[in-house]
Scaffold this motif. Structure first.
Motif, mmCIF file in Angstrom:
data_model
loop_
_atom_site.group_PDB
_atom_site.id
_atom_site.type_symbol
_atom_site.label_atom_id
_atom_site.label_comp_id
_atom_site.label_asym_id
_atom_site.label_seq_id
_atom_site.Cartn_x
_atom_site.Cartn_y
_atom_site.Cartn_z
ATOM 1 N N GLU A 176 41.361 41.626 44.094
ATOM 2 C CA GLU A 176 41.502 39.885 44.133
ATOM 3 C C GLU A 176 39.751 39.199 44.531
ATOM 4 N N ALA A 215 37.271 40.574 42.846
ATOM 5 C CA ALA A 215 36.905 40.949 41.555
ATOM 6 C C ALA A 215 37.378 39.648 40.657
ATOM 7 N N LYS A 216 38.880 39.626 40.819
ATOM 8 C CA LYS A 216 38.874 38.653 40.172
ATOM 9 C C LYS A 216 38.235 37.363 40.709
ATOM 10 N N GLN A 217 38.584 36.374 41.539
ATOM 11 C CA GLN A 217 37.856 35.257 42.219
ATOM 12 C C GLN A 217 36.507 35.736 41.417
ATOM 13 N N LYS A 218 35.289 36.831 41.336
ATOM 14 C CA LYS A 218 34.277 36.016 41.332
ATOM 15 C C LYS A 218 34.226 35.932 39.558
ATOM 16 N N ILE A 219 35.431 36.487 39.204
ATOM 17 C CA ILE A 219 35.284 36.383 37.308
ATOM 18 C C ILE A 219 35.792 35.441 37.275
ATOM 19 N N TYR A 220 36.446 34.318 37.500
ATOM 20 C CA TYR A 220 37.491 32.448 37.129
ATOM 21 C C TYR A 220 36.022 32.338 38.204
ATOM 22 N N ASN A 221 35.629 32.519 38.288
ATOM 23 C CA ASN A 221 34.346 31.692 39.202
ATOM 24 C C ASN A 221 33.440 31.572 37.883
ATOM 25 N N ASN A 222 32.750 32.587 37.150
ATOM 26 C CA ASN A 222 31.977 32.460 36.526
ATOM 27 C C ASN A 222 32.467 31.999 35.091
ATOM 28 N N ASN A 223 34.019 31.722 35.464
ATOM 29 C CA ASN A 223 34.656 31.213 34.231
ATOM 30 C C ASN A 223 34.719 29.098 33.910
#
Length: 139
Positions: A129, A131-139
Motif C-alpha cells: 500500500e 509503495a502504491k501510494q508513492k507510485i500514485y503520488n509521483n504521477n
C-alpha cells in the motif's frame, strides 16, 4: 408259612410300603438266632437298626448363636462397589475434562500460529500500500 410272610414283608420293606407293625415283625424275626440261610445277608442290617434305637447323643449342644459375618461382608462389598462407581465416574469425568482442555489448547495454538502467519501477510500488504501510494503520488 412264616418264611413266605417274611419274604413278602422284605419285598414291601424295600419298596417302602410296610407299616410300623410289619417292620417290628421283621426286626423280631432278624433278632432271632435262627434265620433262613438265604436271608442271612439282611440280619446285620436289622441288627444295626435295633441297636441304633438304643443309641443316644450325650454331648452338650452349644446354644451360642453363630455370628453371621456373611451379611456384613456382603454389605461391605456393596458399599465398596457403590464407592467405586461414584469415584470411578468422577475420575472418568475429570479425565474427559482434561482431554477436552488439551484438545482446546491444541486448537487455540493452531489458530494462533495461523493468525501469526496472517498478520505477516498483512504487513506485506501495508508495504504494498505504501509503495502504491508513492507510485500514485509521483504521477
Amino acid at each position: 408259612m412264616e418264611l413266605d410272610n417274611i419274604e413278602r414283608l422284605l419285598e414291601k420293606y424295600f419298596d417302602a410300603t410296610t407299616t410300623v407293625a410289619e417292620e417290628k415283625t421283621l426286626l423280631t424275626y432278624f433278632s432271632q438266632e435262627s434265620v433262613a440261610t438265604h436271608l442271612e445277608q439282611y440280619k446285620p442290617m436289622f441288627t444295626y437298626f435295633s441297636n441304633a434305637k438304643e443309641e443316644k447323643y450325650t454331648k452338650q449342644v452349644p446354644l451360642k448363636p453363630r455370628k453371621n459375618y456373611y451379611k456384613w461382608i456382603s454389605v461391605a462389598a456393596v458399599a465398596l462397589f457403590i464407592f467405586g462407581i461414584y469415584f470411578g465416574n468422577e475420575y472418568q469425568e475429570k479425565r474427559e475434562a482434561e482431554y477436552a482442555y488439551q484438545e482446546t489448547k491444541k486448537a487455540f495454538e493452531l489458530l494462533a500460529e495461523n493468525f501469526g502467519r496472517g498478520t505477516e501477510k498483512v504487513a506485506y500488504l501495508k508495504e504494498f500500500e505504501v509503495a502504491k501510494q508513492k507510485i500514485y503520488n509521483n504521477n
